[in-house]
Design a protein around this motif. Structure first.
Motif, PDB file in Angstrom:
ATOM      1  N   THR A  84      70.949   9.891  41.469  1.00 29.98           N
ATOM      2  CA  THR A  84      71.658   8.785  40.823  1.00 29.98           C
ATOM      3  C   THR A  84      70.652   8.047  39.965  1.00 29.98           C
ATOM      4  O   THR A  84      69.446   8.310  40.055  1.00 29.98           O
ATOM      5  CB  THR A  84      72.291   7.842  41.865  1.00 29.98           C
ATOM      6  OG1 THR A  84      73.161   6.911  41.222  1.00 29.98           O
ATOM      7  CG2 THR A  84      71.240   7.064  42.652  1.00 29.98           C
ATOM      8  N   ILE A  98      75.155   1.981  36.547  1.00 29.74           N
ATOM      9  CA  ILE A  98      74.831   2.913  37.620  1.00 29.74           C
ATOM     10  C   ILE A  98      75.627   4.181  37.356  1.00 29.74           C
ATOM     11  O   ILE A  98      76.853   4.133  37.233  1.00 29.74           O
ATOM     12  CB  ILE A  98      75.189   2.343  39.012  1.00 29.74           C
ATOM     13  CG1 ILE A  98      74.340   1.108  39.322  1.00 29.74           C
ATOM     14  CG2 ILE A  98      75.011   3.407  40.092  1.00 29.74           C
ATOM     15  CD1 ILE A  98      74.746   0.382  40.595  1.00 29.74           C
ATOM     16  N   THR A 101      75.473  10.156  38.880  1.00 34.34           N
ATOM     17  CA  THR A 101      75.435  10.337  40.328  1.00 34.34           C
ATOM     18  C   THR A 101      76.176  11.607  40.728  1.00 34.34           C
ATOM     19  O   THR A 101      77.291  11.842  40.284  1.00 34.34           O
ATOM     20  CB  THR A 101      76.089   9.135  41.038  1.00 34.34           C
ATOM     21  OG1 THR A 101      75.465   7.921  40.606  1.00 34.34           O
ATOM     22  CG2 THR A 101      75.958   9.263  42.552  1.00 34.34           C
ATOM     23  N   ASN A 113      77.692   7.819  49.718  1.00 35.95           N
ATOM     24  CA  ASN A 113      77.880   7.225  48.396  1.00 35.95           C
ATOM     25  C   ASN A 113      78.062   5.713  48.482  1.00 35.95           C
ATOM     26  O   ASN A 113      77.501   4.970  47.685  1.00 35.95           O
ATOM     27  CB  ASN A 113      79.075   7.852  47.675  1.00 35.95           C
ATOM     28  CG  ASN A 113      79.274   7.260  46.292  1.00 35.95           C
ATOM     29  OD1 ASN A 113      78.384   7.265  45.458  1.00 35.95           O
ATOM     30  ND2 ASN A 113      80.463   6.717  46.051  1.00 35.95           N
ATOM     31  N   THR A 114      78.836   5.267  49.465  1.00 31.36           N
ATOM     32  CA  THR A 114      79.060   3.824  49.610  1.00 31.36           C
ATOM     33  C   THR A 114      77.741   3.096  49.829  1.00 31.36           C
ATOM     34  O   THR A 114      77.456   2.085  49.184  1.00 31.36           O
ATOM     35  CB  THR A 114      80.017   3.532  50.785  1.00 31.36           C
ATOM     36  OG1 THR A 114      81.263   4.189  50.536  1.00 31.36           O
ATOM     37  CG2 THR A 114      80.267   2.040  50.934  1.00 31.36           C
ATOM     38  N   CYS A 116      74.694   4.198  49.137  1.00 28.94           N
ATOM     39  CA  CYS A 116      73.853   4.375  47.954  1.00 28.94           C
ATOM     40  C   CYS A 116      74.197   3.332  46.890  1.00 28.94           C
ATOM     41  O   CYS A 116      73.308   2.652  46.346  1.00 28.94           O
ATOM     42  CB  CYS A 116      74.041   5.785  47.410  1.00 28.94           C
ATOM     43  SG  CYS A 116      73.131   6.139  45.898  1.00 28.94           S
ATOM     44  N   LYS A 117      75.494   3.194  46.601  1.00 23.36           N
ATOM     45  CA  LYS A 117      75.932   2.218  45.594  1.00 23.36           C
ATOM     46  C   LYS A 117      75.631   0.791  46.059  1.00 23.36           C
ATOM     47  O   LYS A 117      75.253  -0.068  45.254  1.00 23.36           O
ATOM     48  CB  LYS A 117      77.429   2.382  45.321  1.00 23.36           C
ATOM     49  CG  LYS A 117      77.810   3.696  44.636  1.00 23.36           C
ATOM     50  CD  LYS A 117      77.155   3.840  43.279  1.00 23.36           C
ATOM     51  CE  LYS A 117      77.774   4.954  42.440  1.00 23.36           C
ATOM     52  NZ  LYS A 117      77.646   6.276  43.034  1.00 23.36           N
ATOM     53  N   LEU A 121      73.510  -1.789  43.883  1.00 23.82           N
ATOM     54  CA  LEU A 121      74.147  -3.044  43.467  1.00 23.82           C
ATOM     55  C   LEU A 121      73.378  -4.248  44.006  1.00 23.82           C
ATOM     56  O   LEU A 121      73.153  -5.234  43.292  1.00 23.82           O
ATOM     57  CB  LEU A 121      75.593  -3.085  43.958  1.00 23.82           C
ATOM     58  CG  LEU A 121      76.584  -2.198  43.201  1.00 23.82           C
ATOM     59  CD1 LEU A 121      77.875  -2.036  43.997  1.00 23.82           C
ATOM     60  CD2 LEU A 121      76.892  -2.786  41.817  1.00 23.82           C
ATOM     61  N   PHE A 135      79.856   0.856  35.372  1.00 20.63           N
ATOM     62  CA  PHE A 135      80.051   2.247  35.791  1.00 20.63           C
ATOM     63  C   PHE A 135      80.881   2.929  34.715  1.00 20.63           C
ATOM     64  O   PHE A 135      81.830   2.339  34.190  1.00 20.63           O
ATOM     65  CB  PHE A 135      80.809   2.340  37.119  1.00 20.63           C
ATOM     66  CG  PHE A 135      80.141   1.659  38.274  1.00 20.63           C
ATOM     67  CD1 PHE A 135      79.304   2.364  39.123  1.00 20.63           C
ATOM     68  CD2 PHE A 135      80.351   0.308  38.519  1.00 20.63           C
ATOM     69  CE1 PHE A 135      78.692   1.739  40.197  1.00 20.63           C
ATOM     70  CE2 PHE A 135      79.744  -0.325  39.589  1.00 20.63           C
ATOM     71  CZ  PHE A 135      78.907   0.392  40.431  1.00 20.63           C
ATOM     72  N   ILE A 148      84.887   4.588  42.298  1.00 20.13           N
ATOM     73  CA  ILE A 148      84.388   3.368  41.650  1.00 20.13           C
ATOM     74  C   ILE A 148      85.306   2.181  41.975  1.00 20.13           C
ATOM     75  O   ILE A 148      84.835   1.079  42.270  1.00 20.13           O
ATOM     76  CB  ILE A 148      84.266   3.566  40.127  1.00 20.13           C
ATOM     77  CG1 ILE A 148      83.162   4.588  39.825  1.00 20.13           C
ATOM     78  CG2 ILE A 148      83.972   2.251  39.413  1.00 20.13           C
ATOM     79  CD1 ILE A 148      83.143   5.086  38.391  1.00 20.13           C
ATOM     80  N   LEU A 151      84.741   0.783  45.394  1.00 17.14           N
ATOM     81  CA  LEU A 151      83.547  -0.063  45.514  1.00 17.14           C
ATOM     82  C   LEU A 151      83.886  -1.531  45.268  1.00 17.14           C
ATOM     83  O   LEU A 151      83.180  -2.422  45.735  1.00 17.14           O
ATOM     84  CB  LEU A 151      82.490   0.374  44.496  1.00 17.14           C
ATOM     85  CG  LEU A 151      81.792   1.710  44.715  1.00 17.14           C
ATOM     86  CD1 LEU A 151      80.909   2.028  43.530  1.00 17.14           C
ATOM     87  CD2 LEU A 151      80.985   1.713  46.001  1.00 17.14           C
TER      88      LEU A 151
END
Length: 200
Positions: A84, A98, A101, A113-114, A116-117, A121, A135, A148, A151
């Motif tokens: 990413t 961001i 990825t 992923n959650t 990581c983001k 963030l 994004f 997305i 998130l």
């Protein structure tokens, strides 16, 4: 870039994000081979044939202050499972995107992923003091668009005929963002989701 966005390492319960290096080539190619991700026409995932160019582009953009790429490490077995990056770095206006990825198929929809983001963030808003984090994704990449939205990002709009892909197809790009004023609520939501994921 030296004074605003430096190479960093970010770590959570499930993942560790480390600055991307050429030494990650073999592990990244292996991760992308899980599901042959490069065959997805609406994404830009490197194949064993294109991994060198992929890394050269990412690292040259980093050197130019345009991005900061990471390798994603699954802490469960200490293996690289994707990549990413912060893109379109705009230090003057304190904005980043961001993106770029992707994950090996075996770790998709696992909570990585959650987290990581969340790490990206949190650093963007709390350390870089960003006023917005963006994004972008392909109009036809519905899994990415849904991820997305989950998130907590909101859709800004669609850039029609934004660019041509390698096959000459026109790409419509969907743009989302999270604002600094929204971060507290988004952070609470993400931490709630991650806590439930860790306990399950």
């Amino acid at each position: 870039m030296d004074s605003w966005l430096r190479p960093i390492q970010l770590e959570g319960e499930l993942v560790k994000l480390v600055p991307l290096q050429k030494a990650h080539k073999v592990d990244l190619a292996f991760a992308a081979s899980d599901g042959k991700l490069w065959e997805l026409w609406y994404t830009a995932v490197p194949s064993p044939k294109t991994i060198d160019t992929y890394l050269d582009t990412a690292l040259s953009e980093q050197a130019a202050g345009k991005s900061l790429p990471f390798a994603i490490i699954n802490k469960k077995n200490n293996t690289i499972v994707g990549t990413t990056r912060y893109l379109n770095v705009d230090a003057r206006n304190k904005r980043v995107e961001i993106g770029a990825t992707w994950y090996a198929k075996k770790v998709q929809r696992t909570g990585l992923n959650t987290e990581c983001k969340y790490l990206l963030l949190k650093y963007a808003f709390e350390n870089l003091n960003c006023i917005a984090v963006e994004f972008r994704t392909h109009f036809h990449n519905h899994p990415s668009r849904n991820a997305i939205l989950r998130l907590g990002a909101k859709q800004d709009g669609i850039l029609r005929n934004h660019r041509l892909d390698e096959s000459g197809n026109l790409r419509d790009t969907v743009v989302f963002s999270i604002l600094d004023s929204e971060w507290k609520t988004v952070k609470t939501s993400l931490e709630f989701k991650m806590t439930r994921s860790y306990l399950s």
